[in-house]
Scaffold this motif. Structure first.
Motif, PDB file in Angstrom:
ATOM      1  N   GLU A   1      -6.415  -6.646   1.619  1.00 31.55           N
ATOM      2  CA  GLU A   1      -5.332  -6.525   0.632  1.00 31.55           C
ATOM      3  C   GLU A   1      -5.105  -5.087   0.152  1.00 31.55           C
ATOM      4  O   GLU A   1      -3.967  -4.631   0.092  1.00 31.55           O
ATOM      5  CB  GLU A   1      -5.624  -7.425  -0.579  1.00 31.55           C
TER       6      GLU A   1
ATOM      7  N   ASP B   1       3.239  -2.212  -7.909  1.00 29.19           N
ATOM      8  CA  ASP B   1       2.550  -2.975  -6.860  1.00 29.19           C
ATOM      9  C   ASP B   1       1.244  -2.292  -6.459  1.00 29.19           C
ATOM     10  O   ASP B   1       0.212  -2.940  -6.301  1.00 29.19           O
ATOM     11  CB  ASP B   1       3.452  -3.115  -5.619  1.00 29.19           C
TER      12      ASP B   1
ATOM     13  N   ARG C   1       5.098  -1.121   6.521  1.00 26.92           N
ATOM     14  CA  ARG C   1       4.207  -2.242   6.214  1.00 26.92           C
ATOM     15  C   ARG C   1       3.300  -2.590   7.395  1.00 26.92           C
ATOM     16  O   ARG C   1       2.252  -3.214   7.207  1.00 26.92           O
ATOM     17  CB  ARG C   1       5.023  -3.514   5.927  1.00 26.92           C
TER      18      ARG C   1
ATOM     19  N   HIS D   1      -2.560  -3.774  -7.286  1.00 25.62           N
ATOM     20  CA  HIS D   1      -3.561  -4.101  -6.265  1.00 25.62           C
ATOM     21  C   HIS D   1      -4.849  -3.297  -6.483  1.00 25.62           C
ATOM     22  O   HIS D   1      -5.947  -3.806  -6.239  1.00 25.62           O
ATOM     23  CB  HIS D   1      -2.990  -3.896  -4.860  1.00 25.62           C
TER      24      HIS D   1
ATOM     25  N   ARG E   1      -2.632  -2.502   1.600  1.00 22.91           N
ATOM     26  CA  ARG E   1      -1.179  -2.592   1.375  1.00 22.91           C
ATOM     27  C   ARG E   1      -0.656  -1.417   0.567  1.00 22.91           C
ATOM     28  O   ARG E   1       0.535  -1.112   0.611  1.00 22.91           O
ATOM     29  CB  ARG E   1      -0.837  -3.848   0.552  1.00 22.91           C
TER      30      ARG E   1
ATOM     31  N   PRO F   1      -0.972  -1.079   7.923  1.00 26.37           N
ATOM     32  CA  PRO F   1      -2.211  -1.777   7.565  1.00 26.37           C
ATOM     33  C   PRO F   1      -2.455  -3.038   8.401  1.00 26.37           C
ATOM     34  O   PRO F   1      -3.615  -3.401   8.633  1.00 26.37           O
ATOM     35  CB  PRO F   1      -1.984  -2.149   6.089  1.00 26.37           C
TER      36      PRO F   1
END
Lengths: 569, 569
Positions: free
Chosen positions: A542, A502, B545, A506, A545, B548
């Motif tokens: 994004e 992941d 999580r 990204h 993350r 961010p």
């Protein structure tokens, strides 16, 4: 009116303004080509996709192939579409002219094929599988096999499949039990059951050429004992049925228009491809192509979902800005609402980022070198898995943007979602891609693949205004990778492999966005402003993350190893 | 063998060991109850759900209601299941005994109803809508209306709907145009079109009682001009059809067994509920209940998906540990693979965390006080939206864990996913919940709701070994909220409202996990070890999580406001 299948403007930007595929025509292989021929194939792809593929996409979904015990019935539009496709010559787009191919660059072929995947993923699958089959035989078959099997495929008379999985062996090919017996004349007989065979049976073609993984008597256990066989549905000379029967069709959540078969091989006449014991190696040739094809398919479905959602959001009037006080004021198009914009902009960043990645990968194939081959090898699990997750999310957002309407079958987006759901499963699940990336791709050759990838990313980031967080992410990923493998314990290094995939995914897409922002420069116009916008979005909304993912990996957390299964419930 | 519908063990833990619902029997309202009666209703719920609801869940999906222009045909199992349900008395579980109710605590009723939602969400929807309708009339109808409409509902003779949306007015109820005309006798006539009416027409009951939002002539624009009307399908005295006709059924991606109707009201006889102009206020009574019901439904579908995936992962043998060298070694159950464990453990944390939240919310209803009411009001958007996203992800993981099989309709998990997809849309989309939370719930009363919520979370975290990151997250959320509203500009404060909902939601579920870990203490046994494991997982793998998300909110980013629509493509 703009197409809702795919964006030609974006393809032109990526192919010509960014990758500069015209310069490939300086290479001998592509010398016959020019911007004009590339454009002509892109034009015809859009035309055929919109005319012959898109209109029966929903009908495909509503009318699955059926099997009455004798033959498989498929709606007639599929055969027609595949005939038109074959006549266009695109099936052999990248193949050598001597075999009837067009010698188009992979990047252009990929762009062309995306039109079909976006317009009708189920119908396009027959073509994709046949192309992959033909490519494998061109690489590993004899001239005689190429003549007898590949040429009829390129003429659209035969189709092809890949027969790997068995009911008990999906992700784990070392457990394949189908067996092959060598005959006195050098041919083989194959017996066993295969599962999940897309295009496994139908009447769309004169013959179906199965490429079958099987184990010759006495072969070692595991993948080293696998050999690859050609098993045609019908004898090429007599037309009689070979010992391959359809045991049943699988019925799926999506991708319904592609027959997906359980096949029973019983003493089926077969011929060996290449040498015994090298079957998986050959099959990986097809699988790597298939993995990029799956990533492309995920991009295509996400892209068309995004375009549908964008068109709907501009047309649909509802609600007022949060600060508006007058309930009698007319409603606004929902594209004005920030949360709708969030979903649209996120989706744009996923599908255009994913598209850039699949074209970048194809462009590496067009310029083979040890470095480019290594880079492509390293990127392949990301090309496969990242769009499968994130471009699927674009389809999910497309449903949400359509609201209640998007959840109905009156609108196409719910089908895009269902079709796209398969891409995280077939050709190696996301979890398998994660193990491939962290367990193999970034470690082999002393980590040369990762070093090369990070070099390329850094080179882009160093010249970008948005580059600082991307450079920082490169450093972190390198350090995390080294730390994970410092102890040399695969079980511990790989326990959170999916988090690694992941994060790396990204980062790679952030790179693709810096590349696109660079190609857009400060050019005027909405299109270029959109590229700069999406690049900024991806880097600021994004990319962060990956922080918690790398934190987790750096922590050495082994919760998933240490637990006892009984604790799960 | 454990049920794959839901876990009674977990319900018992949450109700008795954590929430201690037995102590509610000290209240006068629940004085007739005891652990024994609670258990009896939980037992009978499981029994009916498994016997009369679960077996036709797939049949419901494959055989949607059809409309031949005259009547709606539904598979007979639905009517049978609803009859058995009505006979159990559970429809009026929480209602007053004087109206035929059982006066069960909401927490126990919620636990009971989860069995039906998990076993067959489409069939259970008829009961849920009828219950919500009855509750609204009990709160705001006259005694006469209660007698005429509610009592037959509780007897299972009538069913109910809520008619809010119109084709042009889904999320935006201020645009409702259905109009009502006052008659000389004090009754009304209603004319207009309503959309997305679940249970809107069928032959499952003698009569259907529609609760309809409409605008009386001369009423102001916006939501303040809305009134609420009772519009029965048939005249109660004569049985003749009222002016309500079925214009068509919607066909959805999932939830297929529940009729979903487009209804045309034409001069339909109606009676007012309460006073004119207060329709939305009354409807919110039903909608808040419905939102908690939707969150519960999302939990239920995620929970059953998780249990199916867990059972499959223990049974399915494939592959070997990454460190294993011997390809001839037997394959292991896939629950041994870390990535499968990751998906299982994540899913467990979502569905058990979500279950705790919906039962906590129900338990607040059982102990009304200004503080508890405020807390429930603040939590409602999270109770609705968080399970809709994350318990849906549990169903997505369930497909992935099943691999290719999970993608077929031979296994139930793909239906759970499709059914659950609706929950992020109906009763207010996730985006609407985000605006409700950040725009209303955390600001009203000078921020009293958020302060109260954070106090409760901190009280739990302060006594927990896992509490430090949760305490830190409370401080950050408080600071972020203050910063967002410092300038008092709603457009800027709310631009990233969804990120706020996501962050607040994960914090609330982390709290639910600390609560469960505390209730589990250091008790011996796999069940309690599982609770501690999932709490650790949620705090270490999931809570980060939010970093961010809060960073983005703190940055004051207004990218989504500033962009021009034309840049999107």
């Amino acid at each position: 009116m703009n197409s809702t299948v795919l964006s030609r403007r974006d393809l032109d930007f990526l192919l010509y303004e960014w990758l500069d595929v015209e310069k490939l025509t300086a290479r001998e292989r592509f010398a016959e080509h020019s911007r004009e021929t590339f454009d002509a194939f892109l034009d015809v792809s859009q035309q055929i996709a919109e005319r012959d593929f898109a209109p029966h996409n929903r009908k495909n979904d509503l009318n699955e192939p059926t099997f009455d015990g004798t033959r498989v019935e498929i709606i007639p539009e599929v055969a027609h579409a595949l005939r038109v496709f074959a006549e266009s010559g695109l099936l052999g787009a990248t193949m050598d002219a001597e075999h009837g191919g067009l010698q188009l660059p992979h990047a252009v072929q990929r762009a062309c094929f995306l039109w079909f995947q976006a317009a009708n993923t189920a119908t396009s699958a027959y073509a994709m599988l046949t192309g992959g089959n033909a490519h494998l035989l061109l690489a590993h078959g004899t001239d005689e096999q190429i003549r007898r099997f590949v040429h009829p495929m390129l003429e659209g008379r035969f189709t092809g499949t890949m027969c790997l999985s068995e009911p008990q062996a999906g992700s784990s090919l070392s457990d394949v039990t189908t067996r092959a017996t060598r005959q006195a004349d050098g041919s083989y007989r194959v017996t066993g059951g295969k599962m999940w065979i897309s295009g496994g049976d139908h009447e769309l073609s004169e013959n179906i050429i199965h490429l079958v993984l099987a184990r010759v008597a006495g072969a070692p256990a595991g993948v080293k004992g696998l050999s690859l066989f050609i098993v045609p549905k019908r004898d090429l000379a007599t037309g009689e049925r070979n010992g391959v029967t359809l045991a049943g069709l699988n019925h799926k959540m999506g991708y319904r228009g592609t027959t997906n078969a359980v096949l029973a091989f019983e003493d089926a006449a077969a011929e060996l491809v290449g040498e015994e014991g090298r079957g998986l190696q050959y099959m990986f040739h097809m699988m790597n192509e298939a993995r990029i094809g799956v990533g492309s398919g995920a991009v295509a479905l996400g892209y068309t979902g995004y375009l549908h959602a964008l068109a709907y959001a501009r047309e649909r009037q509802q609600g007022r800005p949060v600060a508006a006080k007058d309930p009698a004021a007319p409603p606004v198009p929902i594209v004005d609402h920030p949360d709708v914009r969030r979903m649209l902009l996120a989706s744009k960043s996923y599908v255009e980022g994913g598209l850039a990645l699949v074209l970048y990968a194809a462009n590496l194939l067009d310029q083979p070198s040890p470095e480019n081959d290594l880079l492509l090898d390293t990127l392949t699990p990301i090309v496969k898995a990242w769009p499968s997750q994130w471009c699927r999310l674009a389809d999910d957002h497309a449903i949400q943007i359509h609201g209640g309407y998007g959840y109905t079958r009156e609108y196409p987006v719910e089908q895009f979602y269902r079709d796209n759901r398969l891409n995280s499963i077939h050709e190696g699940t996301d979890g398998i891609q994660a193990l491939d990336l962290l367990g193999r791709k970034v470690t082999q050759g002393g980590g040369a693949g990762l070093a090369l990838l990070l070099d390329r990313i850094r080179a882009t980031a160093q010249k970008s205004e948005l580059g600082a967080p991307v450079l920082a992410a490169c450093d972190r990923l390198a350090a995390t990778t080294a730390k994970l493998w410092a102890a040399g314990d695969p079980a511990k290094a790989l326990v959170n492999a999916t988090a690694y995939l992941d994060a790396a995914g990204h980062l790679v897409i952030a790179w693709m966005w810096l590349e696109q922002a660079d190609a857009a420069g400060d050019s005027a116009g909405d299109f270029y402003a959109g590229k700069r916008l999406a690049a900024t979005y991806f880097v600021t909304h994004e990319l962060p993350r990956i922080g918690p993912l790398l934190d987790l990996l750096d922590s050495g957390d082994t919760l998933l190893l240490d637990l006892e299964d009984a604790w799960l419930g």
